[in-house]
Design a protein around this motif. Sequence first.
Motif, mmCIF file in Angstrom:
data_model
loop_
_atom_site.group_PDB
_atom_site.id
_atom_site.type_symbol
_atom_site.label_atom_id
_atom_site.label_comp_id
_atom_site.label_asym_id
_atom_site.label_seq_id
_atom_site.Cartn_x
_atom_site.Cartn_y
_atom_site.Cartn_z
ATOM 1 N N ILE A 1 -10.759 43.164 57.713
ATOM 2 C CA ILE A 1 -10.293 44.066 56.678
ATOM 3 C C ILE A 1 -11.720 44.435 56.008
ATOM 4 C CG2 ILE A 1 -11.007 42.010 54.711
ATOM 5 C CD1 ILE A 1 -9.670 40.319 55.907
ATOM 6 N N CYS A 2 -12.721 44.272 57.157
ATOM 7 C CA CYS A 2 -14.107 45.122 56.887
ATOM 8 C C CYS A 2 -13.835 46.825 56.484
ATOM 9 C CB CYS A 2 -15.105 45.064 57.553
ATOM 10 S SG CYS A 2 -15.706 43.443 57.154
ATOM 11 N N GLU A 3 -13.294 47.276 57.630
ATOM 12 C CA GLU A 3 -12.439 48.167 58.511
ATOM 13 C C GLU A 3 -11.851 49.083 57.293
ATOM 14 O OE1 GLU A 3 -12.537 48.422 62.329
ATOM 15 O OE2 GLU A 3 -14.563 47.836 62.600
ATOM 16 N N SER A 4 -11.144 48.264 56.624
ATOM 17 C CA SER A 4 -10.284 49.161 56.053
ATOM 18 C C SER A 4 -9.787 48.423 54.371
ATOM 19 C CB SER A 4 -8.419 47.541 56.107
ATOM 20 O OG SER A 4 -8.592 46.571 55.924
ATOM 21 N N VAL A 5 -11.035 47.401 53.903
ATOM 22 C CA VAL A 5 -11.021 46.930 52.319
ATOM 23 C C VAL A 5 -12.664 47.246 51.402
ATOM 24 C CG1 VAL A 5 -10.504 45.354 50.723
ATOM 25 C CG2 VAL A 5 -8.909 46.196 52.492
ATOM 26 N N LEU A 6 -13.006 46.356 52.561
ATOM 27 C CA LEU A 6 -14.522 46.054 52.125
ATOM 28 C C LEU A 6 -15.710 46.945 52.170
ATOM 29 C CD1 LEU A 6 -14.999 42.492 53.430
ATOM 30 C CD2 LEU A 6 -14.028 43.226 51.447
ATOM 31 N N VAL A 7 -15.931 47.678 53.109
ATOM 32 C CA VAL A 7 -16.444 48.648 53.924
ATOM 33 C C VAL A 7 -16.179 50.322 53.660
ATOM 34 C CG1 VAL A 7 -18.297 49.511 55.785
ATOM 35 C CG2 VAL A 7 -17.744 47.557 55.518
ATOM 36 N N ASN A 8 -16.415 51.405 52.910
ATOM 37 C CA ASN A 8 -16.642 52.818 53.148
ATOM 38 C C ASN A 8 -17.236 53.209 54.388
ATOM 39 O OD1 ASN A 8 -16.665 55.582 53.139
ATOM 40 N ND2 ASN A 8 -17.043 55.561 50.948
ATOM 41 N N GLN A 9 -16.455 53.594 55.527
ATOM 42 C CA GLN A 9 -17.303 53.480 56.802
ATOM 43 C C GLN A 9 -18.109 54.941 56.155
ATOM 44 O OE1 GLN A 9 -15.411 51.733 60.375
ATOM 45 N NE2 GLN A 9 -14.091 51.497 59.218
#
Length: 82
Positions: A62-70
């Motif tokens: 979820i972090c890597e797909s939605v919450l964080v602009n890597q």
Amino acid sequence: MFVAKINVTLKESVLDPQGQTVLRTLHDQGKNSVADLRVGKYIEMKIDGKSQLEAEALAKEICESVLVNQVIETYRLVVEKI
């Protein structure tokens, strides 16, 4: 039940105008010992998972797909049983 605690901040190489504004305000107040300041966001997410490993994998996804602009952000993730 698990809780994922997520801290998201801009990467060091990315300018943080909000952090610079807060830093200038602190310096204007005489708090000159503060050398640097970066502003980020904190997210808590409850996950009903079967295991800590499963909850961590879901939270990371979820972090890597939605919450964080890597491209410009980095994150720290901690998952705890509640």
